[in-house]
Structures are given as structure tokens and as C-alpha cells.
Design an enzyme around this catalytic site. Structure first.
Site, PDB file in Angstrom:
ATOM      1  N   HIS A   1      -2.694   6.568   3.592  1.00  0.00           N
ATOM      2  CA  HIS A   1      -1.261   6.806   3.697  1.00  0.00           C
ATOM      3  C   HIS A   1      -0.907   8.099   2.953  1.00  0.00           C
ATOM      4  O   HIS A   1      -1.492   8.398   1.909  1.00  0.00           O
ATOM      5  CB  HIS A   1      -0.469   5.670   3.040  1.00  0.00           C
ATOM      6  CG  HIS A   1      -0.447   4.377   3.807  1.00  0.00           C
ATOM      7  ND1 HIS A   1      -1.024   4.209   5.042  1.00  0.00           N
ATOM      8  CD2 HIS A   1       0.116   3.178   3.489  1.00  0.00           C
ATOM      9  CE1 HIS A   1      -0.816   2.967   5.464  1.00  0.00           C
ATOM     10  NE2 HIS A   1      -0.138   2.318   4.538  1.00  0.00           N
TER      11      HIS A   1
ATOM     12  N   CYS B   1       0.813  -1.230   0.000  1.00  0.00           N
ATOM     13  CA  CYS B   1       0.000   0.000   0.000  1.00  0.00           C
ATOM     14  C   CYS B   1       0.843   1.275   0.000  1.00  0.00           C
ATOM     15  O   CYS B   1       0.404   2.307  -0.509  1.00  0.00           O
ATOM     16  CB  CYS B   1      -0.966   0.005   1.174  1.00  0.00           C
ATOM     17  SG  CYS B   1      -0.228  -0.396   2.749  1.00  0.00           S
TER      18      CYS B   1
HETATM   19  C1  2RA Z   1       1.399  -1.110   6.444  1.00  0.00           C
HETATM   20  N1  2RA Z   1       2.113  -1.275   4.161  1.00  0.00           N
HETATM   21  O1  2RA Z   1       0.927   0.021   6.248  1.00  0.00           O
HETATM   22  C2  2RA Z   1       1.695  -2.003   5.302  1.00  0.00           C
HETATM   23  C3  2RA Z   1       0.518  -2.870   5.029  1.00  0.00           C
HETATM   24  N2  2RA Z   1       0.656  -3.651   3.863  1.00  0.00           N
HETATM   25  O2  2RA Z   1       1.642  -1.564   7.540  1.00  0.00           O
END
Ligand code: 2RA
Length: 350
Positions: free
Chosen positions: A254, A129
Site C-alpha cells: 500500500h 493495513c
Molecule cells: C484492504 N485494508 O486493503 C484492507 C485490508 N485489511 O482492503
């Protein structure tokens, strides 16, 4: 006939988002079969408006399935994706088990859709991600300017660590709410107690410079994923990448700050034009109006949002950007669904 789809890991955080996405997008599927660990089997979940019973993962559940979306831990994918593939199922896998396998394409439809066609193991990997939250915007800029170096810092939401991550942040927020905590060393740590969930430090009222597991020379697995996956998706095996991954008290979405250096000179106007026209990207960049993307505004949406586009003051070849993307949607479930749609179009000759 319409292709049949299996969702393996249907009861997880990403699985839940995926069922919503399958219910919203054009319904190209015959059967949608829901699969999970034996512990979750028997539960009923709604997809495309129909209550559907969750089946326990076993070889037979892949009978008559054309495409399977896996969102399960790495070791479960490593064991079961080849089982499904051996039955002729095209597997779209969201774990890290196959992402660096040279015989498994790593696909972001807006950037390298064609790579999905060459899949000697019958498996296509979905990126992590954190990589996915920025790569659509970077792919568009790379196509015009030629990327040569990437320096990024992530601001990762707790849902990246699954439901346990969300639960622990919510309970920590209740423990600190209405208090004067956050003023002396360790006061937040004492208030939230010893159960930090999947995180190495309190998430409430805090910023934690860690995501993933410890790898060689102090790098985290998450930082290496950003490097390896960006290189593979963009087809730039020698791209210089430095990432620092940080967890912040955000539930979902994110964000990343990006310093991207190119082979050709960049301008803000040129970058704006490219980003505004790029499929899957929304340009939100009017700082004079206070307009830039933030996770609180972006969560629940599909695109990659880009703001704060600046040309580096000391380098006419480099841009600074701020990027946000919903880590459960484009960062996981949506990209996987888009890959499955690509494969479905290929299988049905559309
Ligand atoms: C996280 N990228 O954000 C990882 C999850 N796949 O922890």
C-alpha cells in the site's frame, strides 16, 4: 518455558506471510500450532522448517496456548477471540472486531508498545493495513512536532482484499495484455467480464476510488478506519483526519500520500533527520537521483519507506510525504508478530 503460539487463520493470505515471518525471526516459541476453519483443517503447512497439520478451530485447540494470532474475518474473531481469551490466552487480533473497543489496546510496537500491557479483555488489536502503512513514520514525526491534522489518499494493493483480490487482478491482466484496450469507455470492463472479484470495478488498467463498505455520508469503512485508528494509536482523540482510499493495480504494498500538519514549524532537513533515525522507517528521498519508494521495489520488505518529503508551500507547519509499506508484512503479519513478541517478553519476564 518458551511460550506456545497459535496462528488462527493459518491458510489465508496473511497467514501464509505470517508463517514465513515466524520462520525468519528469532525463534522464541515453544509449539507453533496452526488453526483454520474446518474446511482447511487437515492441510499441512511448513513453519520453522517443520510440516505442521492445520487443526480445525474449536475451544480445545487453545489448550496450553499462551498467545494466539488471529487473522480471520471480523465475525469469526468476534466469536472466537473471547473464547481463547477466557482460557487465559492473550489474543492478538487482526480483524476490525475489537479495534475501537476502549478495553482493547491498538498497538504498533514502534509507536505505542506500552499500550499492549493494559488489556482488560485479554485481546490486543492489530491495526488495519492502510493505517499501518503510514503510522510508524507519522508517529516519529508526531513525537517531535506534535501532529494536529492529517489529510491522506491511499493507493491500495489488491492483496489487501485477500487471495481473491490477487487472483482477479492477475486474470484481468491476462485478459487485457497485448490488446489496445484502455482507449474507449467500457472497453476494459467488457474484456474482463462480469466477475470483478471483491472489487466494484475492473482493477486492470484502472484506479478505483473505493475500499471497504459504504458508511454514513458517503465515507467508506476503510476511510473511517484510517481516522479512528490513527487517533487511537497516537493518543490524539480529536485529531483532524480526512482520508480517501483508492485501490490500484498493484499486487502487494500500500502507498499513501500524506499532508500532515503539526503544532510546531517543520523543516525538510528536520523531518529527514527524524525519519532517518526512526526504527522501522527507511528514508528514500533523493528526487534529483530519481529516488523515491515505489511498491514494486518495496514489496517483500519490512520497513515503512518514506520519500518525496516537502514542506508545504503555503503552510510552514505542514509536510507532504509519500509512504509505502508491504500491506501483508508490516501492514498485517509482521506487526502482529511484533506484538506477540512483546507479550512473550512480558510473560517470560525478559
Ligand atoms: C484492504 N485494508 O486493503 C484492507 C485490508 N485489511 O482492503
Amino acid at each position: 518455558r518458551k511460550p506456545n503460539l497459535a496462528v488462527v487463520g493459518a491458510t489465508g493470505a496473511v497467514g501464509g506471510v505470517l508463517l514465513g515471518i515466524l520462520s525468519e525471526r528469532a525463534d522464541i516459541w515453544g509449539e507453533v500450532r496452526l488453526i483454520a476453519s474446518p474446511r482447511s483443517a487437515g492441510r499441512k503447512l511448513t513453519v520453522r522448517g517443520a510440516e505442521t497439520e492445520v487443526l480445525a478451530l474449536a475451544e480445545e485447540v487453545f489448550d496450553d496456548i499462551d498467545i494466539a494470532l488471529f487473522d480471520v474475518p471480523d465475525e469469526v474473531s468476534a466469536r472466537w477471540a473471547p473464547v481463547a481469551a477466557a482460557k487465559g490466552v492473550v489474543v492478538v487480533d487482526n480483524s476490525a472486531a475489537f479495534r475501537t473497543d476502549p478495553d482493547v489496546p491498538l498497538v504498533v510496537p514502534e509507536v505505542n508498545a506500552r499500550a499492549a500491557r493494559a488489556r482488560p479483555r485479554g485481546i490486543i488489536a492489530n491495526p488495519n493495513c492502510t493505517t499501518l502503512s503510514m503510522i510508524v513514520a507519522l508517529g516519529a514525526l508526531h513525537a517531535e512536532y506534535g501532529l494536529s491534522e492529517l489529510i491522506v489518499s491511499s493507493y491500495q494493493a489488491v492483496s489487501g482484499a485477500g487471495k481473491a483480490g490477487v487472483d482477479v487482478l492477475r486474470s484481468q491482466l491476462s485478459a487485457v495484455s497485448g490488446t489496445e484496450l484502455g482507449t474507449t469507455p467500457g472497453d476494459v470492463r467488457r474484456a474482463v467480464g462480469d466477475d470483478l472479484g471483491p472489487f466494484p470495478a475492473p482493477m486492470a488498467l484502472n484506479v478505483v476510488p473505493w475500499a471497504g463498505s459504504l458508511q454514513e455520508d458517503g465515507w467508506s469503512s476503510e476511510e473511517l478506519k484510517v481516522r479512528n485508528e490513527s487517533r487511537k494509536i497516537l493518543g490524539l482523540p480529536d485529531l483532524r483526519v480526512a482520508a480517501t482510499c483508492v485501490r490500484v493495480p498493484v499486487i502487494t504494498t500500500h502507498s499513501l500520500t500524506v499532508h500532515a500538519r503539526f503544532e510546531r514549524e517543520v523543516t525538510v532537513a528536520g523531518a529527514h533527520e527524524i525519519l532517518a533515525a526512526a526504527p522501522g522507517v527507511v528514508l528514500c528521498d533523493a528526487p534529483e537521483e530519481g529516488e523515491y519508494p515505489t511498491p514494486a521495489d518495496v514489496v517483500g520488505t519490512d520497513p515503512t519507506w518514506v520519500g518525496r518529503v516537502r514542506r508545504s508551500l503555503d503552510d510552514p507547519l505542514a509536510l507532504e510525504l509519500f509512504v509505502c509499506g508491504d500491506n501483508l508484512r508490516k501492514g498485517a503479519a509482521l506487526n502482529a508478530a511484533q506484538i506477540a513478541e512483546l507479550v512473550a517478553a512480558e510473560l517470560t519476564g525478559h
